[in-house]
Design a protein around this motif. Structure first.
Motif, PDB file in Angstrom:
ATOM      1  N   PRO A  64      41.004  45.021  45.545  1.00  0.00           N
ATOM      2  CA  PRO A  64      41.909  43.972  45.874  1.00  0.00           C
ATOM      3  C   PRO A  64      41.170  42.646  46.156  1.00  0.00           C
ATOM      4  CG  PRO A  64      41.395  45.464  47.894  1.00  0.00           C
ATOM      5  CD  PRO A  64      40.563  45.901  46.786  1.00  0.00           C
ATOM      6  N   ARG A  65      41.765  41.961  45.652  1.00  0.00           N
ATOM      7  CA  ARG A  65      41.538  40.351  45.992  1.00  0.00           C
ATOM      8  C   ARG A  65      41.637  39.986  47.364  1.00  0.00           C
ATOM      9  NH1 ARG A  65      44.079  36.773  41.620  1.00  0.00           N
ATOM     10  NH2 ARG A  65      45.640  38.627  41.620  1.00  0.00           N
ATOM     11  N   TYR A  66      43.005  40.650  47.806  1.00  0.00           N
ATOM     12  CA  TYR A  66      43.490  40.396  49.213  1.00  0.00           C
ATOM     13  C   TYR A  66      44.310  41.817  49.368  1.00  0.00           C
ATOM     14  CZ  TYR A  66      46.338  38.504  52.978  1.00  0.00           C
ATOM     15  OH  TYR A  66      46.647  38.361  54.483  1.00  0.00           O
ATOM     16  N   ILE A  67      44.206  42.311  50.843  1.00  0.00           N
ATOM     17  CA  ILE A  67      44.922  43.409  51.280  1.00  0.00           C
ATOM     18  C   ILE A  67      46.166  43.095  51.741  1.00  0.00           C
ATOM     19  CG2 ILE A  67      44.734  45.524  52.706  1.00  0.00           C
ATOM     20  CD1 ILE A  67      41.672  45.150  52.281  1.00  0.00           C
ATOM     21  N   THR A  68      47.075  43.545  51.120  1.00  0.00           N
ATOM     22  CA  THR A  68      48.683  43.216  51.646  1.00  0.00           C
ATOM     23  C   THR A  68      49.154  44.310  52.797  1.00  0.00           C
ATOM     24  OG1 THR A  68      49.559  44.512  49.861  1.00  0.00           O
ATOM     25  CG2 THR A  68      49.201  42.102  49.282  1.00  0.00           C
ATOM     26  N   GLY A  69      48.460  45.271  52.820  1.00  0.00           N
ATOM     27  CA  GLY A  69      48.906  46.223  53.726  1.00  0.00           C
ATOM     28  C   GLY A  69      48.416  45.709  55.322  1.00  0.00           C
ATOM     29  N   ASN A  70      49.289  46.189  56.243  1.00  0.00           N
ATOM     30  CA  ASN A  70      49.132  46.134  57.680  1.00  0.00           C
ATOM     31  C   ASN A  70      49.156  44.441  57.830  1.00  0.00           C
ATOM     32  OD1 ASN A  70      48.291  46.541  60.549  1.00  0.00           O
ATOM     33  ND2 ASN A  70      46.141  46.241  60.223  1.00  0.00           N
ATOM     34  N   GLN A  71      50.170  43.710  57.412  1.00  0.00           N
ATOM     35  CA  GLN A  71      50.660  42.557  57.641  1.00  0.00           C
ATOM     36  C   GLN A  71      49.919  41.401  56.734  1.00  0.00           C
ATOM     37  OE1 GLN A  71      53.448  41.766  59.383  1.00  0.00           O
ATOM     38  NE2 GLN A  71      53.728  43.979  59.717  1.00  0.00           N
ATOM     39  N   GLY A  72      48.809  41.884  56.162  1.00  0.00           N
ATOM     40  CA  GLY A  72      47.965  41.190  55.180  1.00  0.00           C
ATOM     41  C   GLY A  72      46.728  41.000  55.809  1.00  0.00           C
ATOM     42  N   ASN A  73      45.312  41.461  55.055  1.00  0.00           N
ATOM     43  CA  ASN A  73      43.977  41.250  55.534  1.00  0.00           C
ATOM     44  C   ASN A  73      43.448  40.692  54.374  1.00  0.00           C
ATOM     45  OD1 ASN A  73      43.889  42.827  58.497  1.00  0.00           O
ATOM     46  ND2 ASN A  73      45.318  43.749  57.065  1.00  0.00           N
ATOM     47  N   ALA A 232      36.694  32.000  45.901  1.00  0.00           N
ATOM     48  CA  ALA A 232      37.347  31.899  44.820  1.00  0.00           C
ATOM     49  C   ALA A 232      38.314  32.977  44.461  1.00  0.00           C
ATOM     50  CB  ALA A 232      36.574  31.581  43.631  1.00  0.00           C
ATOM     51  N   PRO A 233      37.873  34.292  44.996  1.00  0.00           N
ATOM     52  CA  PRO A 233      38.810  35.465  44.487  1.00  0.00           C
ATOM     53  C   PRO A 233      39.964  35.606  45.254  1.00  0.00           C
ATOM     54  CG  PRO A 233      36.343  36.275  44.286  1.00  0.00           C
ATOM     55  CD  PRO A 233      36.522  34.882  44.786  1.00  0.00           C
ATOM     56  N   VAL A 234      39.713  35.465  46.522  1.00  0.00           N
ATOM     57  CA  VAL A 234      40.548  35.358  47.489  1.00  0.00           C
ATOM     58  C   VAL A 234      41.738  34.102  47.165  1.00  0.00           C
ATOM     59  CG1 VAL A 234      41.587  35.451  49.919  1.00  0.00           C
ATOM     60  CG2 VAL A 234      39.502  36.555  49.212  1.00  0.00           C
ATOM     61  N   ALA A 235      41.126  33.007  47.086  1.00  0.00           N
ATOM     62  CA  ALA A 235      42.063  31.853  46.678  1.00  0.00           C
ATOM     63  C   ALA A 235      42.675  31.972  45.601  1.00  0.00           C
ATOM     64  CB  ALA A 235      40.965  30.597  46.680  1.00  0.00           C
ATOM     65  N   SER A 236      42.422  32.584  44.548  1.00  0.00           N
ATOM     66  CA  SER A 236      43.224  32.937  43.481  1.00  0.00           C
ATOM     67  C   SER A 236      44.273  33.820  43.701  1.00  0.00           C
ATOM     68  CB  SER A 236      42.374  33.544  42.277  1.00  0.00           C
ATOM     69  OG  SER A 236      41.987  34.721  42.617  1.00  0.00           O
ATOM     70  N   PHE A 237      44.228  34.852  44.594  1.00  0.00           N
ATOM     71  CA  PHE A 237      45.576  35.551  44.855  1.00  0.00           C
ATOM     72  C   PHE A 237      46.396  34.735  45.583  1.00  0.00           C
ATOM     73  CE2 PHE A 237      47.714  38.238  47.935  1.00  0.00           C
ATOM     74  CZ  PHE A 237      48.150  39.154  47.087  1.00  0.00           C
ATOM     75  N   PHE A 238      45.969  33.907  46.505  1.00  0.00           N
ATOM     76  CA  PHE A 238      47.032  32.907  47.185  1.00  0.00           C
ATOM     77  C   PHE A 238      47.583  31.922  46.273  1.00  0.00           C
ATOM     78  CE2 PHE A 238      44.239  33.749  51.243  1.00  0.00           C
ATOM     79  CZ  PHE A 238      44.934  34.806  51.601  1.00  0.00           C
ATOM     80  N   LEU A 239      46.673  31.542  45.078  1.00  0.00           N
ATOM     81  CA  LEU A 239      47.468  30.783  44.389  1.00  0.00           C
ATOM     82  C   LEU A 239      48.379  31.531  43.523  1.00  0.00           C
ATOM     83  CD1 LEU A 239      44.389  28.699  42.910  1.00  0.00           C
ATOM     84  CD2 LEU A 239      46.431  27.605  44.451  1.00  0.00           C
ATOM     85  N   GLN A 240      48.221  32.791  43.312  1.00  0.00           N
ATOM     86  CA  GLN A 240      49.248  33.564  42.561  1.00  0.00           C
ATOM     87  C   GLN A 240      50.443  33.895  43.596  1.00  0.00           C
ATOM     88  OE1 GLN A 240      47.323  36.715  40.485  1.00  0.00           O
ATOM     89  NE2 GLN A 240      49.320  37.508  39.482  1.00  0.00           N
ATOM     90  N   TYR A 241      50.217  34.306  44.709  1.00  0.00           N
ATOM     91  CA  TYR A 241      51.267  34.602  45.541  1.00  0.00           C
ATOM     92  C   TYR A 241      51.178  34.020  47.055  1.00  0.00           C
ATOM     93  CZ  TYR A 241      50.603  38.789  42.482  1.00  0.00           C
ATOM     94  OH  TYR A 241      50.773  39.510  41.483  1.00  0.00           O
ATOM     95  N   PRO A 242      51.687  32.671  46.849  1.00  0.00           N
ATOM     96  CA  PRO A 242      51.436  31.788  48.253  1.00  0.00           C
ATOM     97  C   PRO A 242      52.074  32.327  49.307  1.00  0.00           C
ATOM     98  CG  PRO A 242      52.948  30.721  46.322  1.00  0.00           C
ATOM     99  CD  PRO A 242      52.126  31.939  45.829  1.00  0.00           C
ATOM    100  N   GLU A 243      52.952  33.030  49.329  1.00  0.00           N
ATOM    101  CA  GLU A 243      53.814  33.588  50.466  1.00  0.00           C
ATOM    102  C   GLU A 243      52.899  34.384  51.429  1.00  0.00           C
ATOM    103  OE1 GLU A 243      54.697  36.591  46.768  1.00  0.00           O
ATOM    104  OE2 GLU A 243      54.405  34.515  47.271  1.00  0.00           O
ATOM    105  N   TRP A 244      51.750  34.920  50.779  1.00  0.00           N
ATOM    106  CA  TRP A 244      50.873  35.825  51.557  1.00  0.00           C
ATOM    107  C   TRP A 244      49.825  34.918  52.423  1.00  0.00           C
ATOM    108  CZ3 TRP A 244      51.340  40.522  52.938  1.00  0.00           C
ATOM    109  CH2 TRP A 244      52.079  41.457  52.204  1.00  0.00           C
ATOM    110  N   PHE A 245      49.729  33.895  51.868  1.00  0.00           N
ATOM    111  CA  PHE A 245      48.775  32.968  52.480  1.00  0.00           C
ATOM    112  C   PHE A 245      49.450  32.512  53.944  1.00  0.00           C
ATOM    113  CE2 PHE A 245      47.392  28.715  53.928  1.00  0.00           C
ATOM    114  CZ  PHE A 245      45.880  28.743  53.912  1.00  0.00           C
ATOM    115  N   PHE A 246      50.796  32.403  53.893  1.00  0.00           N
ATOM    116  CA  PHE A 246      51.393  31.889  55.250  1.00  0.00           C
ATOM    117  C   PHE A 246      52.179  33.386  55.967  1.00  0.00           C
ATOM    118  CE2 PHE A 246      51.948  28.611  52.367  1.00  0.00           C
ATOM    119  CZ  PHE A 246      51.369  27.283  53.155  1.00  0.00           C
TER     120      PHE A 246
END
Length: 248
Positions: A64-73, A232-246
């Motif tokens: 994962p570039r970002y882990i979406t489980g457990n509210q996001g990590n 950059a890898p995590v940032a690219s995930f947030f650019l693709q799915y901005p709702e997870w950043f917030f």
């Protein structure tokens, strides 16, 4: 003769600081690593979650570039835990080793920060001793969860920055940028931390002589560039799915 005596005293003081630093690190290692498999007792739910993600990474089931489980990590802890599991096997305290070593790196970086900000004094050793024996550091440093990575990252970011401002070496700035990027990859609360090196660097730039400012600005570019590359890898995930950043 007076110069020889002063030089001898300075050498003795430097040697004492070195060995006190080593002793502080050794004490911190004992307090962080002793009986790590049984203290604290049991396995916290967050510890289990990160270990499961680490096993997924190790098996190749998920990278994962970002882990979406457990509210996001942020994923850095799981990747580091996967590395530990690859070396020592799937033991339940593998994640605790990550936190314990992160706390010890934070201890070493704290000593370095003190040396940079107060050269010739015992500030760094005293601060390192305080950190190595602090109940919060030992509690969080013996728990296999993310927060201690952000402490390590903050210490590295400031150690590299303070060393870079003194030496002007790009390698020191790069180390600081690496710490900053690691923190952003490690824990959501760290997103506020970049304000610290920003204010610190701006103050140093304002206090510097004109000929020093170009060196500081080049160092700042290295600092920010390395941090951006690591993040950059995590940032690219947030650019693709901005709702997870917030999300948190």
């Amino acid at each position: 003769m007076l110069w020889v005596g002063s030089h001898a005293r300075l050498t003795l003081a430097m040697g004492m600081k070195y060995w006190f630093s080593v002793a502080t690190l050794a004490l911190g290692a004992v307090l962080h690593l002793a009986a790590l498999d049984t203290i604290p007792a049991g396995l916290h739910t967050d510890e289990a979650f990160h270990l499961l993600r680490a096993q997924d990474i190790l098996s190749g089931a998920d990278l994962p570039r970002y882990i979406t489980g457990n509210q996001g990590n942020e994923p850095l802890f799981a990747y580091l835990a996967a590395g530990v599991i690859a070396i020592i096997g799937p033991v339940p305290w593998a994640g605790r080793l990550v936190s314990a070593f992160a706390s010890l790196v934070a201890l070493a970086a704290t000593i370095r920060i003190g040396r940079e900000l107060a050269p010739g004094r015992w500030v760094g050793v005293a601060a390192g001793l305080a950190w190595g024996t602090l109940s919060m550091a030992l509690t969080v440093g013996r728990l296999g969860t993310q927060p201690m990575l952000s402490v390590m990252a903050a210490a590295l970011a400031l150690a590299g920055l303070t060393a870079g401002l003194r030496s002007g070496r790009w390698q020191d700035y790069a180390l600081g940028g690496l710490g900053l990027g690691f923190g952003l990859d490690a824990y959501v609360a760290f997103r506020l931390f970049p304000l610290v090196p920003l204010v610190f660097g701006a103050h140093a730039l304002g206090m510097a002589r004109r000929e020093e400012r170009q060196v500081i600005l080049r160092g700042a570019l290295v600092y920010v560039g390395v941090a951006a590359l690591v993040y950059a890898p995590v940032a690219s995930f947030f650019l693709q799915y901005p709702e997870w950043f917030f999300n948190r």
